[in-house]
Write a protein that holds these residues in place. Structure first.
Motif, PDB file in Angstrom:
ATOM      1  N   SER A   1    -106.687 -46.467  71.934  1.00 20.00           N
ATOM      2  CA  SER A   1    -106.189 -46.859  70.683  1.00 20.00           C
ATOM      3  C   SER A   1    -105.732 -45.496  70.102  1.00 20.00           C
ATOM      4  CB  SER A   1    -107.296 -47.583  69.987  1.00 20.00           C
ATOM      5  OG  SER A   1    -106.801 -47.897  68.731  1.00 20.00           O
TER       6      SER A   1
ATOM      7  N   ARG B   1     -99.053 -58.913  68.854  1.00 24.00           N
ATOM      8  CA  ARG B   1     -99.397 -59.880  67.782  1.00 24.00           C
ATOM      9  C   ARG B   1     -98.170 -60.638  67.203  1.00 24.00           C
ATOM     10  NH1 ARG B   1    -104.697 -60.048  65.899  1.00 24.00           N
ATOM     11  NH2 ARG B   1    -103.762 -60.544  63.736  1.00 24.00           N
TER      12      ARG B   1
ATOM     13  N   THR C   1    -104.338 -59.807  72.721  1.00 20.19           N
ATOM     14  CA  THR C   1    -104.983 -60.865  72.168  1.00 20.19           C
ATOM     15  C   THR C   1    -105.586 -62.309  72.932  1.00 20.19           C
ATOM     16  OG1 THR C   1    -103.295 -61.913  71.197  1.00 20.19           O
ATOM     17  CG2 THR C   1    -104.120 -59.989  70.011  1.00 20.19           C
TER      18      THR C   1
ATOM     19  N   GLN D   1    -110.734 -63.671  64.247  1.00 23.28           N
ATOM     20  CA  GLN D   1    -109.855 -63.182  65.270  1.00 23.28           C
ATOM     21  C   GLN D   1    -108.528 -62.893  64.902  1.00 23.28           C
ATOM     22  OE1 GLN D   1    -109.582 -65.866  68.615  1.00 23.28           O
ATOM     23  NE2 GLN D   1    -108.594 -64.311  70.025  1.00 23.28           N
TER      24      GLN D   1
ATOM     25  N   TYR E   1    -107.344 -61.599  62.112  1.00 21.96           N
ATOM     26  CA  TYR E   1    -107.612 -60.910  60.769  1.00 21.96           C
ATOM     27  C   TYR E   1    -106.339 -60.285  60.334  1.00 21.96           C
ATOM     28  CZ  TYR E   1    -106.579 -56.770  63.468  1.00 21.96           C
ATOM     29  OH  TYR E   1    -105.771 -55.656  64.247  1.00 21.96           O
TER      30      TYR E   1
ATOM     31  N   GLU F   1    -102.670 -50.951  67.041  1.00 20.71           N
ATOM     32  CA  GLU F   1    -103.249 -52.323  66.855  1.00 20.71           C
ATOM     33  C   GLU F   1    -104.999 -51.929  67.017  1.00 20.71           C
ATOM     34  OE1 GLU F   1    -103.948 -56.223  66.086  1.00 20.71           O
ATOM     35  OE2 GLU F   1    -101.789 -55.076  66.183  1.00 20.71           O
TER      36      GLU F   1
ATOM     37  N   ARG G   1    -106.133 -50.796  63.542  1.00 18.52           N
ATOM     38  CA  ARG G   1    -106.189 -51.821  62.440  1.00 18.52           C
ATOM     39  C   ARG G   1    -107.313 -52.796  62.782  1.00 18.52           C
ATOM     40  NH1 ARG G   1    -100.454 -51.438  63.045  1.00 18.52           N
ATOM     41  NH2 ARG G   1    -100.361 -53.248  64.893  1.00 18.52           N
ATOM     42  N   HIS G   2    -107.647 -52.915  63.928  1.00 15.82           N
ATOM     43  CA  HIS G   2    -108.659 -53.926  64.134  1.00 15.82           C
ATOM     44  C   HIS G   2    -110.191 -53.383  63.614  1.00 15.82           C
ATOM     45  CE1 HIS G   2    -111.769 -56.497  66.220  1.00 15.82           C
ATOM     46  NE2 HIS G   2    -110.595 -57.219  66.728  1.00 15.82           N
ATOM     47  N   ARG G   3    -110.431 -52.102  64.070  1.00 17.58           N
ATOM     48  CA  ARG G   3    -111.472 -51.189  63.555  1.00 17.58           C
ATOM     49  C   ARG G   3    -111.515 -51.217  61.943  1.00 17.58           C
ATOM     50  NH1 ARG G   3    -111.702 -45.943  66.986  1.00 17.58           N
ATOM     51  NH2 ARG G   3    -109.521 -46.544  67.341  1.00 17.58           N
TER      52      ARG G   3
ATOM     53  N   PRO H   1    -114.333 -59.948  68.924  1.00 16.08           N
ATOM     54  CA  PRO H   1    -113.963 -58.608  68.327  1.00 16.08           C
ATOM     55  C   PRO H   1    -113.340 -57.807  69.375  1.00 16.08           C
ATOM     56  CG  PRO H   1    -116.128 -58.948  68.845  1.00 16.08           C
ATOM     57  CD  PRO H   1    -115.536 -60.118  69.050  1.00 16.08           C
TER      58      PRO H   1
ATOM     59  N   THR I   1    -108.290 -56.967  71.272  1.00 15.88           N
ATOM     60  CA  THR I   1    -107.209 -56.107  71.220  1.00 15.88           C
ATOM     61  C   THR I   1    -107.508 -54.706  71.635  1.00 15.88           C
ATOM     62  OG1 THR I   1    -107.574 -55.501  68.940  1.00 15.88           O
ATOM     63  CG2 THR I   1    -106.019 -57.337  69.471  1.00 15.88           C
TER      64      THR I   1
END
Length: 533
Positions: A39, A122, A201, A375, A377, A433, A436-438, A457, A460
């Motif tokens: 990532s 996404r 995802t 999921q 978010y 991506e 952003r998830h973190r 969690p 992605t």
């Protein structure tokens, strides 16, 4: 003969940050090239540069498309068509378009970009209230073209979705939506398909269906493809050649399996997990049930007579295949929905709060101490990272204190301190991506909850980021003494981080115990979905 795409000394900067550095790559017509990288490695930026519809002020080098262009109508085809006849009667002449040099509104650049399709992980970009077949037919409207119902139906056959053509798009599953996206892109007869983590995802079983559809489409439509993925099997199965990208630089180019092995080796291991002394129960559920009424299926028992306890400072996994009741159960214990019957209690201090009771004197007393990362978010798109972690979520702090707390929290979710400082003033669309998830996970942790509920969690995350986040969850439990409830179908991840796991099947509890013991009880179908085998 020149390659289809020729990338020379490509460098892309966002301010002082160099996201791509001196990238050199050639892609032949009809070739499928895979891009692997952690990532933030620059994969998505490279894909968007290749797409050619965005301006990159900090770009240098060359991104040259060697093409055949009709001397009469300007239609663009791959270079193998040079000298051939266009459908308008014109002749295809050799030409080239350099996306690093041509302006965003240059007619040649726009003509090439119209022949490029893209799939994102996404962004489904569907007409949600329209039927599937209408979505496919409307795909070419922007170009002023039309396709017949028969052509649209053929494209849905191509992606194995003919049995859903009359369904409304918003009612499809994630994997089905991605296949509609693919059919819509195929409707444009692209010469290049860019697939940027198209199944990031999705669970392994659903992802495999989408991958099969992509492979079949590339073969049947004779397209060139560039695909990013963090799944080793995807690279081996779909790519002719792979590159390893790290910190914006190409580290290796070669056989997909060899490159995938190098990438996996970069992930390392979580390491030995030291035993942790857990406390008294902090979540207690007794005979919980949640039923829904469905027009198609009648009474649906999403959660059926479930009882369990979670202990303070424990990392507790709720596992099972899609539709097993995991997410519904997590929403009950988070106070987001009310059960049909049974009891759910959360301990706040020394008092047990009844999560079935509404209002500030009921579950409202506990929900402020429960952090939830869904999921699906979202981050505030027009707020910077530090704003997303402070004022945007009602956390009013002096700037210096907010900055310090934001950096500390970001380091607990896998960023280094330098990386955390670097992204504070970025906007979400400037992040990958995985990043952003973190940040979304940090948005939950910065509020200092006592219980953290994480719904899928790792959906992605590449293997390296997954290892980093596994370590961060273990670190957060140790440093902050938080309790985690993790809803997941990723048994490898659950085995790495969870003390205990609860296997759910059709809304009921099958077993509660050590993750390794729960793993032995999976059916073949569950193994395929949860282990990707």
């Amino acid at each position: 003969m020149a390659p289809f795409i020729e990338i020379k000394d490509l460098t892309v900067r966002f301010g002082d940050l160099e996201v791509l550095s001196n990238v050199n790559l050639e892609i032949e017509e009809g070739e499928s090239v895979g891009i692997l990288g952690r990532s933030g490695a620059g994969k998505s930026v490279l894909m968007h540069v290749l797409r050619g519809v965005e301006e990159f002020p900090g770009i240098s080098g060359s991104v040259i498309y060697h093409i055949a262009i009709c001397d009469r109508c300007g239609h663009v085809e791959p270079p193998s068509r040079v000298g051939g006849q266009c459908r308008c009667g014109g002749t295809f002449k050799a030409s080239e378009a350099d996306f690093a040099k041509l302006g965003i509104n240059d007619p040649l650049r726009r003509a090439v970009a119209r022949r490029i399709a893209i799939m994102l992980q996404r962004t489904f970009a569907l007409y949600g209230d329209e039927r599937v077949i209408v979505n496919v037919m409307r795909a070419v409207e922007d170009a002023g073209e039309t396709i017949s119902v028969h052509k649209a139906a053929d494209l849905l056959d191509e992606v194995n979705l003919s049995h859903r053509m009359m369904h409304v798009a918003r009612e499809l599953s994630g994997g089905e939506k991605q296949r509609v996206v693919l059919a819509r892109q195929l409707a444009k007869s692209p010469m290049l398909l860019l697939a940027d983590e198209p199944t990031g995802t999705l669970d392994p079983a659903t992802a495999a269906v989408v991958h099969d559809s992509i492979k079949r489409a590339v073969r049947d439509f004779k397209m060139t493809m560039v695909i990013t993925s963090h799944w080793q099997d995807v690279m081996v199965d779909l790519a002719d050649r792979a590159i390893l990208l790290d910190h914006g630089k190409i580290q290796a180019v070669g056989d997909p399996r060899t490159i995938a092995d190098q990438f996996i080796a970069m992930a390392g291991e979580v390491g030995k997990r030291e035993p942790v002394a857990v406390g008294e129960p902090i979540i207690r559920a007794t005979n919980l049930s949640k039923r829904y009424i469905s027009i198609d299926r009648g009474v649906v028992k999403a959660v059926d007579n479930v009882s369990f306890e979670v202990y303070e400072r424990e990392i507790f996994g709720i596992v099972g295949v899609s539709g097993g009741g995991k997410t519904t159960l997590s929403k009950i214990i988070s106070g987001l929905i009310t059960p049909t019957s049974g009891f759910a209690f959360v301990r706040v201090g020394d008092e047990w709060v009844d999560m079935t009771l509404l209002g500030a004197d009921g579950r409202g007393r506990a929900t402020k101490y429960i952090g939830v990362l869904h999921q699906e978010y979202t981050l505030y798109p027009y707020r910077t990272v530090i704003e997303n972690l402070t004022e945007a979520i009602g956390l009013s702090l002096p700037y210096e204190l907010g900055e310090r707390k934001a950096i500390h929290t970001l380091t607990t979710v896998g960023f280094t301190e330098d990386e955390a400082e670097m992204i504070l003033n970025k906007y979400p669309d400037e992040l990958s991506e995985g990043e952003r998830h973190r940040v979304a996970m940090a948005q939950v942790l910065i509020k200092e909850p006592r219980i953290v509920v994480l719904d899928e969690p790792t959906g992605t995350m590449d293997p390296i980021t997954k290892i980093e986040v596994s370590k961060s969850i273990l670190s957060a439990r140790e440093e902050l003494e938080e309790t985690f409830v993790i809803v997941s179908h990723d048994m490898d991840f659950v085995s790495n981080v969870c003390d205990r796991a609860m296997l759910m099947r059709n809304g009921r509890v099958v077993s509660i115990g050590a993750p390794a013991d729960v793993l032995k009880l999976l059916t073949e179908e569950e193994e395929r979905e949860m282990l990707g085998s």
